[in-house]
Write a protein that holds these residues in place. Sequence first.
Motif, short mmCIF file in Angstrom:
data_model
loop_
_atom_site.label_atom_id
_atom_site.label_comp_id
_atom_site.label_asym_id
_atom_site.label_seq_id
_atom_site.Cartn_x
_atom_site.Cartn_y
_atom_site.Cartn_z
N ALA A 57 0.84 -1.20 0.00
CA ALA A 57 0.00 0.00 0.00
C ALA A 57 0.87 1.25 0.00
CB ALA A 57 -0.92 0.00 1.21
N SER A 58 2.14 1.12 -0.37
CA SER A 58 3.07 2.25 -0.28
C SER A 58 2.78 3.32 -1.33
CB SER A 58 4.51 1.75 -0.41
OG SER A 58 4.70 1.04 -1.61
N ASN A 59 1.92 3.02 -2.31
CA ASN A 59 1.52 4.04 -3.28
C ASN A 59 0.31 4.85 -2.82
OD1 ASN A 59 3.31 3.67 -5.73
ND2 ASN A 59 2.57 1.58 -5.47
N ARG A 60 -0.19 4.55 -1.63
CA ARG A 60 -1.25 5.36 -1.05
C ARG A 60 -0.64 6.39 -0.10
NH1 ARG A 60 -4.69 2.68 2.37
NH2 ARG A 60 -6.51 3.85 1.66
N PRO A 61 -1.19 7.58 -0.02
CA PRO A 61 -2.36 8.06 -0.75
C PRO A 61 -2.02 8.77 -2.06
CG PRO A 61 -1.79 9.63 0.93
CD PRO A 61 -0.79 8.52 1.04
N ALA A 62 -0.73 8.99 -2.32
CA ALA A 62 -0.36 9.83 -3.47
C ALA A 62 -0.92 9.31 -4.78
CB ALA A 62 1.17 9.93 -3.55
N LYS A 66 -3.52 0.28 -4.07
CA LYS A 66 -2.76 -0.80 -3.45
C LYS A 66 -2.37 -1.81 -4.53
CE LYS A 66 -5.38 -0.88 0.93
NZ LYS A 66 -6.14 -1.78 1.83
N SER A 67 -1.41 -2.66 -4.19
CA SER A 67 -1.07 -3.81 -5.03
C SER A 67 -1.19 -5.07 -4.17
CB SER A 67 0.35 -3.70 -5.59
OG SER A 67 0.48 -2.58 -6.42
N GLU A 98 -5.08 -1.68 -7.30
CA GLU A 98 -6.45 -1.69 -6.77
C GLU A 98 -6.73 -0.29 -6.25
OE1 GLU A 98 -8.29 -5.22 -4.48
OE2 GLU A 98 -7.76 -3.75 -2.94
N PHE A 99 -7.49 0.48 -7.03
CA PHE A 99 -7.64 1.91 -6.78
C PHE A 99 -8.64 2.20 -5.67
CE2 PHE A 99 -5.75 1.99 -10.99
CZ PHE A 99 -4.86 3.05 -10.88
N ASP A 100 -8.36 3.29 -4.93
CA ASP A 100 -9.26 3.76 -3.88
C ASP A 100 -10.33 4.71 -4.41
OD1 ASP A 100 -7.64 2.44 -2.02
OD2 ASP A 100 -6.34 4.18 -1.79
N ASN A 101 -10.05 5.34 -5.56
CA ASN A 101 -10.92 6.44 -6.02
C ASN A 101 -11.95 6.01 -7.05
OD1 ASN A 101 -9.27 5.94 -8.17
ND2 ASN A 101 -8.34 7.99 -8.26
N GLY A 102 -12.17 4.71 -7.21
CA GLY A 102 -13.18 4.23 -8.14
C GLY A 102 -12.69 3.97 -9.54
#
Length: 288
Positions: A57-62, A66-67, A98-102
């Motif tokens: 999840a290191s690509n969150r939140p920028a 997640k992967s 796996e995107f958080d923003n839809g």
Amino acid sequence: MGNFTTIAIAEKLFDSDTTSQGQAGRVDADNNKYMLAGIFSFKGGNTGLLYVYNNSASNRPAANFKSKTHTLAPYVKATFGPVYLESEVIYTFGKAREFDNGAADVDADSLGAYIKARMNLGPAYVGASVLYSSGDDGSDATKSKAGPQSQDLDVGLILGNDALQTWEASAGIGGANGVAFDSGKSNSIMYSVFDGFNPTPKLALQALFAYAQLDKVPAAVAVNKNDSKKLGYEFDVTASYKLYDNLTYMVGAGYLWAGDAFKGFGANSNNNSVGNDYLLLNRISLTF
């Protein structure tokens, strides 16, 4: 357990609570790996299977994703009379993004494999290897097909050599428009033939010839598409002398006839020129 070995590993690659890279204090921004492996040893070799679950999840939140990927990696190393064989396959699947923003998720679907064979002929030997790592041309936005970055086979002294990249502290061999080929050997097909001779138990001489190309080029490329896959031809010679059982001195030379892939991609790629490269080295290695 007799001929069987089992391994379990938990690894934290990134901890958002302790990092100084601007993500400190972020909830669920860590990168964790969990691994299980089994190895079976037999007369003349061993074989095994590694399973890896990577929850990153290191690509969150920028970047808002997640992967969550799964990797299966079987291998074998075996000697049958005068023939030595080794091979590995790495297959990764799951969610690359796996995107958080839809936004639409991106599935992981990558494959890498190699096989290397060597036949001993008294004090001499001959052999060959083939390596494949899937590429992603960007034509399917729902899948990430870029091949694995961890195959063990080092083909030549220049192309895909992990030790060379470490010595240079570099991102690999580069060309125009950001094109680079590094020791991960992702998005490539590589062939090699080699032979060697041991005049004495301590002295080893070897020559190798290799060809490499990219598996895929960007789908948007409309100019020089086929030629742009070529990474080039390489010829190497090495001589190694075992000073002690665990201390070896090696000298080597390599020459790369660089391919058009290093011109980069796009309409202006033909305006770029590519120069050949060579390498001279000496190295002392301590194994323990």
